[in-house]
Design a protein around this motif. Structure first.
Motif, mmCIF file in Angstrom:
data_model
loop_
_atom_site.group_PDB
_atom_site.id
_atom_site.type_symbol
_atom_site.label_atom_id
_atom_site.label_comp_id
_atom_site.label_asym_id
_atom_site.label_seq_id
_atom_site.Cartn_x
_atom_site.Cartn_y
_atom_site.Cartn_z
ATOM 1 N N THR A 1 21.548 16.846 25.214
ATOM 2 C CA THR A 1 21.105 17.834 24.219
ATOM 3 C C THR A 1 19.735 17.499 23.635
ATOM 4 O O THR A 1 19.045 18.389 23.147
ATOM 5 N N ASP B 1 22.939 25.637 16.483
ATOM 6 C CA ASP B 1 23.009 25.077 17.834
ATOM 7 C C ASP B 1 22.951 23.548 17.833
ATOM 8 O O ASP B 1 22.845 22.933 18.897
ATOM 9 N N THR C 1 24.405 19.611 17.283
ATOM 10 C CA THR C 1 25.566 18.945 17.868
ATOM 11 C C THR C 1 26.219 18.002 16.868
ATOM 12 O O THR C 1 25.538 17.187 16.242
ATOM 13 N N GLN D 1 32.266 21.572 22.889
ATOM 14 C CA GLN D 1 31.454 21.546 24.099
ATOM 15 C C GLN D 1 31.929 20.505 25.114
ATOM 16 O O GLN D 1 31.821 20.709 26.317
ATOM 17 N N LYS D 2 32.423 19.388 24.592
ATOM 18 C CA LYS D 2 32.813 18.304 25.485
ATOM 19 C C LYS D 2 33.860 17.454 24.792
ATOM 20 O O LYS D 2 33.809 17.283 23.567
ATOM 21 N N LYS E 1 29.253 22.152 19.135
ATOM 22 C CA LYS E 1 27.982 22.846 18.912
ATOM 23 C C LYS E 1 28.172 23.798 17.732
ATOM 24 O O LYS E 1 29.167 24.510 17.657
ATOM 25 N N SER F 1 27.734 27.066 15.880
ATOM 26 C CA SER F 1 27.395 28.435 16.258
ATOM 27 C C SER F 1 26.505 29.045 15.193
ATOM 28 O O SER F 1 26.598 28.712 14.001
#
Length: 237
Positions: free
Chosen positions: A49, A142, A144, A195-196, A234, A236
């Motif tokens: 990122t 956006d 993290t 995201q992960k 992430k 939004s």
């Protein structure tokens, strides 16, 4: 540099060298902890990122912010020193601001960050949802959020240290929660998209610090045994 500053600089350097030498000589091995898993996960996410600014929440005495700065990120580190370090705390690796992530004083940071890391800290915070809300508010759109926590997808524990099968922590002055899917859903409802993720099994028991230590293995799904989770969210827009 004037003579006084030069003398203080030399004295400080000598003290740090002696401290490092003493720490080196006192090293003994007991067991591996979870940091290699957590730090590798966090660094991998940030390599993908590439945020410019990073806030680390709950730094304590660790060198994690210094490592992040060595990677090129502009780093801010905070910890609730007043409540969790009653005897005081000095981090010789990085400046740590005395900020409680659950309080409105987080506004004193006066900016938003491209990434926030919270490595094995959230489980010790009483008002964990407020901590997450404030972290979300400190993220750029956006941005993290990287959380690593004790986790069992199907079972929540308010304090694993109070369980009869806990390996350690009975005398700890703070709690250690193990989170579950309910809390994960609460966090995502605060404006976060998962995201992960990685789940890891480190103990033979069902929850963090229960049973006995075992060789580490990564869980393939939420349905296979695990006690540690690493999440990257992430924010939004």
């Amino acid at each position: 540099m004037n003579p006084l500053k030069s003398a203080l600089h030399r004295a400080g350097g000598w003290y740090i060298q002696r401290m490092c030498a003493s720490e080196n000589e006192r090293q003994t091995f007991s067991h591996h902890n979870e940091r290699p898993i957590e730090y590798r996960f966090a660094l991998q996410v940030m390599a993908e990122t590439r945020p410019k600014t990073v806030l680390d929440v709950g730094t304590g005495e660790t060198a994690w912010p210094h490592l992040l700065r060595n990677c090129g990120f502009v780093v801010t580190a905070i910890d609730n020193v007043h409540d969790y370090w009653p005897k005081g705390m000095v981090n010789r690796h990085w400046q740590v601001l005395d900020v409680d992530i659950t309080k409105t004083e987080t506004a004193s940071l006066r900016k938003q960050f491209g990434a926030i890391t919270c490595i094995s800290v959230l489980e010790h915070i009483e008002d964990y949802n407020q901590a997450v809300r404030n972290m979300v508010s400190l993220l750029e759109n956006d941005g993290t959020l990287i959380l690593t926590v004790p986790y069992n997808h199907n079972e929540f524990s308010p304090n694993v240290y109070k369980r009869s099968d806990s390996l350690y922590g009975q005398e700890a002055p703070y709690i250690c929660r193990s989170y579950s899917k309910e809390q994960l859903n609460e966090w995502m409802a605060m404006g976060l998209m998962l995201q992960k993720r990685e789940m890891w099994r480190l103990f033979s028991g069902p929850l963090w610090a229960t049973g006995s230590r075992i060789p580490w293995e990564q869980s393939e799904s939420f349905e296979t045994p695990h006690q540690l989770a690493c999440f990257a969210f992430k924010k939004s827009a």
